[in-house]
Design an enzyme around this catalytic site. Structure first.
Site, PDB file in Angstrom:
ATOM      1  N   HIS A   1      13.111  11.657 -26.369  1.00  0.00           N
ATOM      2  CA  HIS A   1      12.507  10.705 -25.433  1.00  0.00           C
ATOM      3  C   HIS A   1      10.995  10.901 -25.366  1.00  0.00           C
ATOM      4  CE1 HIS A   1      16.398   9.414 -24.469  1.00  0.00           C
ATOM      5  NE2 HIS A   1      16.274   9.212 -23.165  1.00  0.00           N
TER       6      HIS A   1
ATOM      7  N   HIS B   1      15.466  18.406 -20.149  1.00  0.00           N
ATOM      8  CA  HIS B   1      14.916  19.293 -21.179  1.00  0.00           C
ATOM      9  C   HIS B   1      14.111  20.457 -20.592  1.00  0.00           C
ATOM     10  CE1 HIS B   1      16.036  16.876 -24.692  1.00  0.00           C
ATOM     11  NE2 HIS B   1      15.703  15.816 -23.983  1.00  0.00           N
TER      12      HIS B   1
END
Length: 252
Positions: A145, A204
């Site tokens: 992303h 993340h």
């Protein structure tokens, strides 16, 4: 915006990670991976960017070639094809990087799964195999992303800069179409930056996000700030505007 966005994205990645690690981020629907923005936009981010840039680059490049450089139809069409090849480059960058991320995650990971009674533990070679047996794959997951959203946002900002040099009749249908595409691209860029922020806050590890955004910015810099300045390349949206100009940021 084009000059400052790279630093802003890096700052978002750092500050967002600090808030996440400090458990200072409130619970919102955006932390759910199934939220509409993530499912219908981010998951197909390159497709949205490609579909809007394709007609925008085509129309603006052709109009610029005919009005500013006084090219004929054939030469204008060739310039359009040359500029559209930047989308092929972008597609190649997207594909290679995402495949690289998958490879790194498979290479560095292992599957956490409870073995069935009476059966020896199975060795899993990839995240896909692990998930097929309802396991959890633990590997170094570079943020796709952060990579893709930063790359798409920077690419859009580079391409819309061509509007500074266009001269189109205010009442023409072409101007209306280009304006609609421009507003759509600006709106899409805001979505990409907003979802980049959400990724920094909710998903993340810091190193995974930082590496993702650095790869995205490197892909942008390596194309628009280096390769596209060369003769044998897709070229820049404003190929003949000097870097020393106060109005533009492109070099010859």
């Amino acid at each position: 915006v084009r000059r400052r966005l790279p630093a802003l994205l890096l700052a978002i990645a750092v500050l967002g990670s600090a808030l996440k690690d400090g458990d200072l981020v409130p619970d919102t629907p955006l932390q759910n991976k199934r939220n509409p923005l993530n499912v219908y936009f981010v998951k197909v981010a390159w497709a949205w960017t490609l579909w809007l840039l394709l007609p925008f680059i085509t129309l603006t490049t052709y109009q610029l070639a005919r009005s500013k450089f006084l090219y004929g139809r054939t030469k204008s069409a060739l310039l359009v094809l040359r500029r559209l090849s930047s989308l092929l480059v972008g597609t190649a960058v997207w594909y290679v990087c995402t495949e690289l991320f998958v490879y790194v995650e498979n290479l560095t990971g292992e599957c956490s799964i409870q073995a069935k009674p009476g059966q020896p533990p199975r060795l899993y070679a990839s995240k896909r195999e692990c998930r097929q047996d309802n396991g959890v794959w633990n590997g170094f997951d570079i943020s796709g992303h952060c990579f893709l959203l930063s790359y798409c946002a920077m690419m859009i900002l580079e391409e819309v800069a061509v509007l500074e040099a266009l001269s189109i009749d205010h009442n023409s249908k072409l101007r209306m179409v280009i304006n609609v595409l421009f507003v759509s691209l600006c709106f899409l860029t805001m979505i990409w930056v907003f979802m980049f922020l959400c990724t920094a806050l909710y998903f993340h590890d810091f190193s995974q996000k930082l590496l993702g955004v650095l790869i995205g910015l490197s892909a942008w810099y390596g194309t628009y700030r280096f390769w596209y300045l060369k003769p044998f390349s897709p070229g820049l949206p404003l190929p003949n505007i000097s870097l020393s100009s106060k109005k533009y940021s492109y070099s010859r």
